[in-house]
Design a protein around this motif. Structure first.
Motif, mmCIF file in Angstrom:
data_model
loop_
_atom_site.group_PDB
_atom_site.id
_atom_site.type_symbol
_atom_site.label_atom_id
_atom_site.label_comp_id
_atom_site.label_asym_id
_atom_site.label_seq_id
_atom_site.Cartn_x
_atom_site.Cartn_y
_atom_site.Cartn_z
ATOM 1 N N GLU A 1 0.812 -1.225 0.000
ATOM 2 C CA GLU A 1 0.000 0.000 0.000
ATOM 3 C C GLU A 1 0.839 1.266 0.000
ATOM 4 O O GLU A 1 0.399 2.304 -0.461
ATOM 5 N N HIS A 2 2.090 1.179 0.466
ATOM 6 C CA HIS A 2 2.960 2.353 0.458
ATOM 7 C C HIS A 2 3.787 2.449 -0.822
ATOM 8 O O HIS A 2 4.519 3.411 -1.009
ATOM 9 N N LEU A 3 3.687 1.443 -1.675
ATOM 10 C CA LEU A 3 4.396 1.421 -2.954
ATOM 11 C C LEU A 3 3.376 1.143 -4.061
ATOM 12 O O LEU A 3 3.294 0.038 -4.587
ATOM 13 N N PRO A 4 2.594 2.123 -4.419
ATOM 14 C CA PRO A 4 1.506 1.886 -5.366
ATOM 15 C C PRO A 4 1.960 1.392 -6.741
ATOM 16 O O PRO A 4 1.213 0.693 -7.416
ATOM 17 N N ASP A 5 3.176 1.711 -7.148
ATOM 18 C CA ASP A 5 3.664 1.272 -8.456
ATOM 19 C C ASP A 5 4.215 -0.151 -8.431
ATOM 20 O O ASP A 5 4.523 -0.717 -9.481
ATOM 21 N N ALA A 6 4.324 -0.736 -7.256
ATOM 22 C CA ALA A 6 4.941 -2.056 -7.134
ATOM 23 C C ALA A 6 4.126 -3.144 -7.825
ATOM 24 O O ALA A 6 4.694 -4.012 -8.487
ATOM 25 N N ALA A 7 2.828 -3.134 -7.670
ATOM 26 C CA ALA A 7 2.001 -4.194 -8.256
ATOM 27 C C ALA A 7 2.164 -4.236 -9.770
ATOM 28 O O ALA A 7 2.339 -5.317 -10.358
ATOM 29 N N GLU A 8 2.137 -3.076 -10.403
ATOM 30 C CA GLU A 8 2.295 -3.037 -11.859
ATOM 31 C C GLU A 8 3.697 -3.478 -12.272
ATOM 32 O O GLU A 8 3.867 -4.206 -13.245
ATOM 33 N N LEU A 9 4.705 -3.066 -11.536
ATOM 34 C CA LEU A 9 6.071 -3.458 -11.848
ATOM 35 C C LEU A 9 6.235 -4.972 -11.741
ATOM 36 O O LEU A 9 6.833 -5.601 -12.620
ATOM 37 N N VAL A 10 5.704 -5.556 -10.688
ATOM 38 C CA VAL A 10 5.796 -7.007 -10.504
ATOM 39 C C VAL A 10 5.092 -7.730 -11.661
ATOM 40 O O VAL A 10 5.623 -8.693 -12.218
ATOM 41 N N ARG A 11 3.909 -7.258 -12.032
ATOM 42 C CA ARG A 11 3.197 -7.860 -13.177
ATOM 43 C C ARG A 11 4.036 -7.767 -14.449
ATOM 44 O O ARG A 11 4.134 -8.734 -15.207
ATOM 45 N N GLU A 12 4.634 -6.612 -14.682
ATOM 46 C CA GLU A 12 5.466 -6.425 -15.878
ATOM 47 C C GLU A 12 6.655 -7.386 -15.887
ATOM 48 O O GLU A 12 6.983 -7.957 -16.925
ATOM 49 N N ILE A 13 7.295 -7.546 -14.744
ATOM 50 C CA ILE A 13 8.470 -8.420 -14.673
ATOM 51 C C ILE A 13 8.076 -9.862 -14.934
ATOM 52 O O ILE A 13 8.694 -10.548 -15.759
ATOM 53 N N PHE A 14 7.045 -10.345 -14.258
ATOM 54 C CA PHE A 14 6.620 -11.727 -14.486
ATOM 55 C C PHE A 14 6.174 -11.924 -15.936
ATOM 56 O O PHE A 14 6.488 -12.941 -16.556
ATOM 57 N N ALA A 15 5.466 -10.959 -16.493
ATOM 58 C CA ALA A 15 5.022 -11.065 -17.887
ATOM 59 C C ALA A 15 6.229 -11.112 -18.828
ATOM 60 O O ALA A 15 6.239 -11.873 -19.808
ATOM 61 N N ARG A 16 7.238 -10.328 -18.519
ATOM 62 C CA ARG A 16 8.450 -10.332 -19.355
ATOM 63 C C ARG A 16 9.150 -11.679 -19.294
ATOM 64 O O ARG A 16 9.569 -12.225 -20.318
#
Length: 192
Positions: free
Chosen positions: A116-131
């Motif tokens: 919750e304190h790192l709002p961009d983390a969820a999208e970054l994690v999704r991008e990395i796994f997708a890559r």
């Protein structure tokens, strides 16, 4: 201070944050812990990471994701998915034994930690796994698998490796990685 020294300090801080993520999760990556581990001066945090801790943590996750992606990408030219799996298993075995089973995957750490304190983390994690999955799917497709099956197998490989790393840490044993190699490796061999 020369540009080279500044890059060195920034890289030491990122490397330290990656190690802390691997061992303690996102909550364990504090500015003080990064400074202590990296030996960087306190003023360098906001010099190199104007966004503070959040920018540092996200940069560390991105760096870790890029590292694994580069491993997979380097095997793409060979088109040998089984060799890619073997390479990933060897990497994780070395990482786990070198750290006495303390260090897991920093991307997984970010995926399961409270963000919750790192709002961009969820999208970054999704991008990395997708890559990672897309790169593995390309290796599989180059090895002769149909695109849809290659994507499913890539998902299976990422899931199995990441799960095995967690089990290895829990059991303090490399057996789960051996099991992944023994059971999934043959699925990736188009000659069988």
């Amino acid at each position: 201070m020369s540009g080279r020294d500044r890059r060195g300090t920034k890289q030491r801080m990122l490397d330290s944050a990656v190690l802390l993520l691997r061992e303690r999760g996102a909550a364990g990556v504090t500015v003080d812990a990064v400074l202590e581990r990296s030996g960087a001066p306190r003023g360098s945090v906001y010099h190199h990471f104007p966004g503070g801790r959040n920018e540092l943590v996200l940069g560390a996750v991105r760096q870790a994701g890029d590292y694994i992606a580069a491993m997979v990408d380097s095997s793409r030219a060979e088109g040998d998915a089984q060799q890619t799996l073997e390479h990933l298993v060897r990497f994780w075995k070395r990482a786990l034994t070198k750290t006495d089973y303390r260090a897991g995957c920093p991307v997984v750490a970010m995926a399961v930690d409270s963000r919750e304190h790192l709002p961009d983390a969820a999208e970054l994690v999704r991008e990395i796994f997708a890559r990672w999955q897309a790169s593995l799917a390309e290796v599989l497709a180059a090895g002769g698998f149909p695109a849809e099956r290659a994507q499913r197998l890539a998902t299976l490989v990422v899931s199995a490796i990441e799960g095995a790393v967690i089990l290895c840490r829990a059991h303090r044993d490399l057996g789960p990685l051996d099991d992944v190699l023994a059971e999934i490796g043959p699925l990736l061999d188009r000659t069988r």
